[in-house]
Design a protein around this motif. Sequence first.
Motif, mmCIF file in Angstrom:
data_model
loop_
_atom_site.group_PDB
_atom_site.id
_atom_site.type_symbol
_atom_site.label_atom_id
_atom_site.label_comp_id
_atom_site.label_asym_id
_atom_site.label_seq_id
_atom_site.Cartn_x
_atom_site.Cartn_y
_atom_site.Cartn_z
ATOM 1 N N ILE A 1 0.950 -1.127 0.139
ATOM 2 C CA ILE A 1 -0.090 0.113 -0.097
ATOM 3 C C ILE A 1 0.866 1.392 0.047
ATOM 4 N N LEU A 2 0.945 1.939 -1.107
ATOM 5 C CA LEU A 2 1.573 3.109 -1.096
ATOM 6 C C LEU A 2 1.248 4.318 -0.671
ATOM 7 N N GLU A 3 -0.059 4.730 -0.653
ATOM 8 C CA GLU A 3 -0.810 5.829 -0.040
ATOM 9 C C GLU A 3 -2.265 5.414 0.510
ATOM 10 N N GLN A 4 -2.786 5.968 1.516
ATOM 11 C CA GLN A 4 -3.927 5.701 2.134
ATOM 12 C C GLN A 4 -4.360 6.658 3.195
ATOM 13 N N PRO A 5 -5.569 7.122 3.568
ATOM 14 C CA PRO A 5 -6.018 8.059 4.483
ATOM 15 C C PRO A 5 -5.392 7.915 5.865
ATOM 16 N N SER A 6 -4.764 8.808 6.247
ATOM 17 C CA SER A 6 -4.000 8.926 7.544
ATOM 18 C C SER A 6 -4.994 8.546 8.675
ATOM 19 N N PHE A 7 -6.415 8.512 8.464
ATOM 20 C CA PHE A 7 -7.148 8.456 9.729
ATOM 21 C C PHE A 7 -7.126 6.685 10.242
ATOM 22 N N GLU A 8 -6.856 6.103 9.420
ATOM 23 C CA GLU A 8 -6.548 4.564 9.660
ATOM 24 C C GLU A 8 -7.620 3.976 10.257
ATOM 25 N N LYS A 9 -8.955 4.333 9.849
ATOM 26 C CA LYS A 9 -10.146 3.621 10.262
ATOM 27 C C LYS A 9 -10.551 2.522 9.434
ATOM 28 N N ILE A 10 -9.856 2.093 8.127
ATOM 29 C CA ILE A 10 -10.020 0.938 7.434
ATOM 30 C C ILE A 10 -8.637 0.209 7.169
ATOM 31 N N LYS A 11 -8.530 -0.805 7.595
ATOM 32 C CA LYS A 11 -7.138 -1.663 7.507
ATOM 33 C C LYS A 11 -7.408 -2.611 6.460
ATOM 34 N N VAL A 12 -6.164 -2.595 5.596
ATOM 35 C CA VAL A 12 -6.066 -3.701 4.506
ATOM 36 C C VAL A 12 -5.369 -4.764 5.188
ATOM 37 N N THR A 13 -5.932 -5.937 5.176
ATOM 38 C CA THR A 13 -5.350 -7.029 5.857
ATOM 39 C C THR A 13 -4.659 -8.110 4.992
ATOM 40 N N LYS A 14 -5.078 -7.784 3.548
ATOM 41 C CA LYS A 14 -4.352 -8.903 2.804
ATOM 42 C C LYS A 14 -4.550 -8.195 1.103
ATOM 43 N N ILE A 15 -3.190 -8.291 0.478
ATOM 44 C CA ILE A 15 -3.112 -8.036 -0.935
ATOM 45 C C ILE A 15 -3.041 -9.266 -1.711
ATOM 46 N N LEU A 16 -4.220 -9.580 -2.600
ATOM 47 C CA LEU A 16 -4.214 -10.501 -3.395
ATOM 48 C C LEU A 16 -3.743 -10.351 -4.749
ATOM 49 N N SER A 17 -3.661 -11.417 -5.808
ATOM 50 C CA SER A 17 -3.596 -11.069 -7.125
ATOM 51 C C SER A 17 -4.761 -10.286 -7.797
ATOM 52 N N GLY A 18 -4.472 -8.908 -7.559
ATOM 53 C CA GLY A 18 -5.641 -8.188 -8.327
ATOM 54 C C GLY A 18 -6.841 -8.011 -7.327
ATOM 55 N N GLY A 19 -6.637 -8.117 -6.182
ATOM 56 C CA GLY A 19 -7.748 -7.754 -5.251
ATOM 57 C C GLY A 19 -7.341 -7.503 -3.598
ATOM 58 N N LEU A 20 -8.226 -7.436 -3.097
ATOM 59 C CA LEU A 20 -8.042 -6.804 -1.355
ATOM 60 C C LEU A 20 -8.894 -7.616 -0.768
ATOM 61 N N GLU A 21 -8.457 -7.510 0.878
ATOM 62 C CA GLU A 21 -9.397 -7.887 1.801
ATOM 63 C C GLU A 21 -8.995 -6.825 2.729
ATOM 64 N N LEU A 22 -10.197 -6.278 3.529
ATOM 65 C CA LEU A 22 -10.028 -4.904 4.302
ATOM 66 C C LEU A 22 -10.913 -5.467 5.706
ATOM 67 N N GLU A 23 -10.664 -4.692 6.588
ATOM 68 C CA GLU A 23 -11.138 -4.970 8.102
ATOM 69 C C GLU A 23 -11.607 -3.832 8.689
ATOM 70 N N TYR A 24 -12.737 -3.382 9.241
ATOM 71 C CA TYR A 24 -12.970 -1.932 9.702
ATOM 72 C C TYR A 24 -14.297 -2.242 10.703
ATOM 73 N N LYS A 25 -14.316 -1.212 11.425
ATOM 74 C CA LYS A 25 -15.561 -1.137 12.150
ATOM 75 C C LYS A 25 -16.951 -1.074 11.414
ATOM 76 N N PRO A 26 -17.906 -1.552 11.649
ATOM 77 C CA PRO A 26 -19.179 -1.305 10.791
ATOM 78 C C PRO A 26 -19.439 0.316 10.473
ATOM 79 N N ILE A 27 -19.635 0.590 9.405
ATOM 80 C CA ILE A 27 -19.731 2.113 9.358
ATOM 81 C C ILE A 27 -20.919 2.498 10.015
ATOM 82 N N LYS A 28 -22.131 1.708 9.476
ATOM 83 C CA LYS A 28 -23.428 1.940 10.122
ATOM 84 C C LYS A 28 -24.149 0.506 10.530
ATOM 85 N N GLU A 29 -24.903 0.393 11.594
ATOM 86 C CA GLU A 29 -25.311 -0.654 11.914
ATOM 87 C C GLU A 29 -26.426 -1.233 11.036
ATOM 88 N N ASN A 30 -26.104 -2.420 10.741
ATOM 89 C CA ASN A 30 -27.315 -3.049 9.707
ATOM 90 C C ASN A 30 -27.351 -2.427 8.221
#
Length: 436
Positions: free
Chosen positions: A342-371
Amino acid sequence: MFEREEEMINESKKRLDEVSIPDELVNSAIQEGLQKAKAKRRKRRKTIWTLGVAAVLMLAFTTSIRVSPAFASAVASIPGLERFVHILQPEFDKGLEAIIENEYYEPIAISQTRNNITFTLDGVIIDETGAEIFYTLEAPRSIKNIDYGDIKFLNGDRELVGSIAYNSPNQEDDNRKTDKFSFTFVDIEKFKTKDFTIKFEVKEGREDLTSFEIPFTIKNDLMNGKVFEVNEEVVIDGQKVFVEEVKIYPLRVALTMRFDEGNDMVLLQFEDIRLEDEKGEVWSSIRNGSSGFGGLGDLEKTFFLQSNYFKEPKELYLKFDKVQALPKKESYLLVDFSKKEILEQPSFEKIKVTKILSGGLELEYKPIKENHTYSLFSRGENANGEYVDIPYQSSWQDEEYQYASIQLEGNIMNPVKLPFDAYPNYLKGSASIQIK
């Protein structure tokens, strides 16, 4: 025509909050809406599929609600509705009774059998913005793990362009699936005929495809939108927003906004945008499916709200707050997929990239809005400035986190820029505009 059903629904609404609802009635295809029923939420993993098209910002949906057995029984007693009572979405919570009273829901009840799978088109709701296609699939074998191939919706011989959303709900019977396709058109459609066709493919395994094609003709007159020209500017936390117009259709409200090019923030999702009448009743709020047209960088966007088309309030106000936004210089991920960095990303660090795949990503974050699940991205841009599609996105959550997986398609020339469509960083302030 529906006097008995209307009485049952009215009575059900009175008893709604008095009903004790057991866990067994939870269905992952049913959306948030009747949450005042006080019951424990069942723990489960949820997965969402979205099929996107260019210029369409589509937010897929899969959450759960508790449904009053009395209300469900009342709705199920209405001809054509009984087969999909378990997948009614929240956008119909306030408008369902009016749609039924005005006979705008149309039962179809046409079946087709291919490869020992029977597809029944239960009924439809269609307007100029999209369509809800309710159906049932049945087979003498398990179809629990089926998926879909191409899904097309035609008016006459013309394919209607837009986004398609569907659930992957838990089903009581492995050999029976009750669900719906939700179509959101890219443009407001002026239909030339009442003849339509639904085409789609069922996937069983990698290569086994079963194709269905059902033409049908609707009897209802397709209702035109109610247009309110607004043309007012508001400023929220220093960001200028120009509200152009509000169009109200049976299925949804289309709200068109334009953002000032001089804003130093990119405005993403409007989590709490709503219409209120003179009594303060919220009768139209953000839908839990597609939220609108337009992507990051677009200075004009159309947002979709829930609709109660058949109501006529004396006064109507557009209100919004809790607007997601990012500084323009921090509104994206810059990813080198070859180096898995990851070369650049928001400084707020509220969404974390957990895995970089071949042409894909997996991410983790607190739910933005319930349900309510937001798609984080809708498109990318490679090092040559060329468009990179994101045809597949999935989302699930546990007790603490929301997870997302995306897969890119196209010329992935590194680095790839992925603008955020949603991010849990918010403007301060609110806005209110009288539109009627």
